[in-house]
Design a protein around this motif. Structure first.
Motif, PDB file in Angstrom:
ATOM      1  N   ILE A 169     -10.910  -2.569  -8.732  1.00 36.11           N
ATOM      2  CA  ILE A 169     -10.294  -1.292  -7.974  1.00 36.11           C
ATOM      3  C   ILE A 169      -8.973  -1.269  -7.808  1.00 36.11           C
ATOM      4  O   ILE A 169      -8.322  -2.278  -7.250  1.00 36.11           O
ATOM      5  CB  ILE A 169     -11.139  -1.199  -6.733  1.00 36.11           C
ATOM      6  N   VAL A 170      -8.223  -0.434  -8.204  1.00 37.60           N
ATOM      7  CA  VAL A 170      -6.811  -0.197  -7.884  1.00 37.60           C
ATOM      8  C   VAL A 170      -6.677   0.663  -6.950  1.00 37.60           C
ATOM      9  O   VAL A 170      -6.910   1.850  -7.043  1.00 37.60           O
ATOM     10  CB  VAL A 170      -5.969   0.088  -9.161  1.00 37.60           C
ATOM     11  N   ASP A 174      -1.187   1.662  -4.254  1.00 38.80           N
ATOM     12  CA  ASP A 174      -0.685   0.728  -5.133  1.00 38.80           C
ATOM     13  C   ASP A 174      -0.047   1.395  -6.328  1.00 38.80           C
ATOM     14  O   ASP A 174       1.187   1.011  -6.790  1.00 38.80           O
ATOM     15  CB  ASP A 174      -1.507  -0.422  -5.553  1.00 38.80           C
ATOM     16  N   LEU A 175      -0.795   2.475  -6.689  1.00 43.86           N
ATOM     17  CA  LEU A 175      -0.220   3.414  -7.931  1.00 43.86           C
ATOM     18  C   LEU A 175       0.798   4.080  -7.393  1.00 43.86           C
ATOM     19  O   LEU A 175       1.725   4.213  -8.255  1.00 43.86           O
ATOM     20  CB  LEU A 175      -1.552   4.105  -8.381  1.00 43.86           C
ATOM     21  N   VAL A 176       0.938   4.626  -6.101  1.00 47.19           N
ATOM     22  CA  VAL A 176       2.023   5.530  -5.697  1.00 47.19           C
ATOM     23  C   VAL A 176       3.069   4.546  -5.694  1.00 47.19           C
ATOM     24  O   VAL A 176       4.369   5.136  -6.191  1.00 47.19           O
ATOM     25  CB  VAL A 176       1.514   6.035  -4.350  1.00 47.19           C
ATOM     26  N   VAL A 211     -12.483   6.631 -16.342  1.00 48.63           N
ATOM     27  CA  VAL A 211     -11.743   6.428 -15.160  1.00 48.63           C
ATOM     28  C   VAL A 211     -12.721   6.878 -13.879  1.00 48.63           C
ATOM     29  O   VAL A 211     -12.798   8.108 -13.720  1.00 48.63           O
ATOM     30  CB  VAL A 211     -10.409   7.072 -14.944  1.00 48.63           C
ATOM     31  N   LYS A 212     -13.132   5.858 -13.020  1.00 48.18           N
ATOM     32  CA  LYS A 212     -13.916   6.402 -11.789  1.00 48.18           C
ATOM     33  C   LYS A 212     -13.305   6.207 -10.654  1.00 48.18           C
ATOM     34  O   LYS A 212     -12.263   5.554 -10.418  1.00 48.18           O
ATOM     35  CB  LYS A 212     -15.031   5.169 -11.698  1.00 48.18           C
ATOM     36  N   THR A 213     -13.673   7.272  -9.976  1.00 50.60           N
ATOM     37  CA  THR A 213     -12.832   7.277  -8.555  1.00 50.60           C
ATOM     38  C   THR A 213     -13.981   6.516  -7.567  1.00 50.60           C
ATOM     39  O   THR A 213     -14.762   6.628  -7.446  1.00 50.60           O
ATOM     40  CB  THR A 213     -12.863   8.781  -7.965  1.00 50.60           C
ATOM     41  N   ARG A 214     -13.385   5.604  -6.864  1.00 54.75           N
ATOM     42  CA  ARG A 214     -13.978   4.810  -5.503  1.00 54.75           C
ATOM     43  C   ARG A 214     -13.507   5.282  -4.446  1.00 54.75           C
ATOM     44  O   ARG A 214     -12.199   4.978  -3.948  1.00 54.75           O
ATOM     45  CB  ARG A 214     -13.876   3.345  -5.782  1.00 54.75           C
ATOM     46  N   ARG A 215     -14.246   6.373  -3.961  1.00 59.87           N
ATOM     47  CA  ARG A 215     -13.984   7.047  -2.802  1.00 59.87           C
ATOM     48  C   ARG A 215     -13.432   6.013  -1.556  1.00 59.87           C
ATOM     49  O   ARG A 215     -14.115   5.220  -1.315  1.00 59.87           O
ATOM     50  CB  ARG A 215     -15.218   7.887  -2.166  1.00 59.87           C
ATOM     51  N   MET A 217     -11.233   3.962  -1.646  1.00 57.73           N
ATOM     52  CA  MET A 217     -10.673   2.875  -2.148  1.00 57.73           C
ATOM     53  C   MET A 217      -9.601   2.906  -3.277  1.00 57.73           C
ATOM     54  O   MET A 217      -8.333   2.425  -3.212  1.00 57.73           O
ATOM     55  CB  MET A 217     -11.642   1.863  -2.571  1.00 57.73           C
ATOM     56  N   GLY A 218      -9.946   3.693  -4.257  1.00 53.70           N
ATOM     57  CA  GLY A 218      -8.992   3.817  -5.152  1.00 53.70           C
ATOM     58  C   GLY A 218      -9.524   4.248  -6.593  1.00 53.70           C
ATOM     59  O   GLY A 218     -10.698   5.057  -6.607  1.00 53.70           O
ATOM     60  N   TYR A 219      -9.160   3.689  -7.892  1.00 54.63           N
ATOM     61  CA  TYR A 219      -9.751   3.958  -9.236  1.00 54.63           C
ATOM     62  C   TYR A 219     -10.205   2.705  -9.670  1.00 54.63           C
ATOM     63  O   TYR A 219      -9.583   1.772  -9.681  1.00 54.63           O
ATOM     64  CB  TYR A 219      -8.540   4.853  -9.886  1.00 54.63           C
TER      65      TYR A 219
END
Length: 221
Positions: A169-170, A174-176, A211-215, A217-219
């Motif tokens: 999970i990212v 961290d992406l921003v 690409v899954k969204t982990r609500r 938490m992230g992607y």
């Protein structure tokens, strides 16, 4: 010397941008003929494109869409339109930043440098492979068994990060931070816009839903 193409029909602003960029050590290419801009961009091979929205003929949104089909250079919209919807649309079409007029010159130059700096960080020539995808970092494309899609710089960096951490999970934060160095002018929705666009391109090559969204938490890839 990095080349920056200026697509701006206001001659005063165009000349000012040309002067400012020269003083900063860049090689500016102002567009004078607005009849076939995508062809001029491809021929100029710029490292960065400064693009107005209100232009003769096709508007900046339409041009960005066309340019993104074949050119990987980052795009910064510089415009007098300060609508939040316009800004979201600009990012959804592959824009890397959005600057409103009248611009603050030091801030604008800092943001230009930031976009170029982010882009220069991608220097690898080898491809990345994960989950049935092949990501070409030099060409800015992603391929599967059924096709190839051209990515914007932000899409490329998002996918590279997810592929590097495939199965993990990212976090959104961290992406921003990776994409915009946590600048306060970036709305959280901007990441969602980029992610939606990336998912659309993956769906176009038969990898929708990868690409899954982990609500909360992230992607995750």
């Amino acid at each position: 010397m990095q080349t920056i193409m200026i697509i701006e029909d206001d001659s005063v602003i165009c000349e000012e941008l040309t002067f400012l960029l020269k003083n900063e050590g860049y090689h500016p290419i102002p567009v004078r003929d607005f009849t076939d801009i995508p062809k001029q961009v491809a021929a100029g091979s710029p490292d960065l494109i400064l693009l107005d929205i209100v232009l003769p003929g096709k508007d900046g949104f339409s041009l960005c869409r066309e340019i993104r089909k074949s050119v990987h250079a980052p795009v910064i919209f510089i415009t007098g339109r300060d609508s939040g919807l316009d800004e979201i649309r600009a990012f959804s079409l592959g824009g890397d930043d959005y600057i409103t007029k009248p611009y603050n010159i030091p801030v604008m130059m800092a943001r230009i440098k930031a976009v170029l700096r982010r882009g220069s960080g991608i220097t690898e020539t080898d491809a990345m492979e994960a989950c049935g995808l092949v990501l070409n970092l030099a060409k800015g494309t992603v391929s599967s068994e059924t096709g190839t899609a051209v990515l914007s710089r932000n899409e490329l960096q998002i996918l590279a990060c997810l592929m590097e951490h495939a199965g993990e999970i990212v976090a959104r934060a961290d992406l921003v931070e990776m994409l915009w160095e946590n600048k306060i002018y970036i709305d959280d929705n901007t990441l969602s816009v980029n992610m939606t666009r990336l998912r659309g391109k993956l769906e176009g090559i038969g990898k929708g839903g990868l690409v899954k969204t982990r609500r909360g938490m992230g992607y995750q890839l």
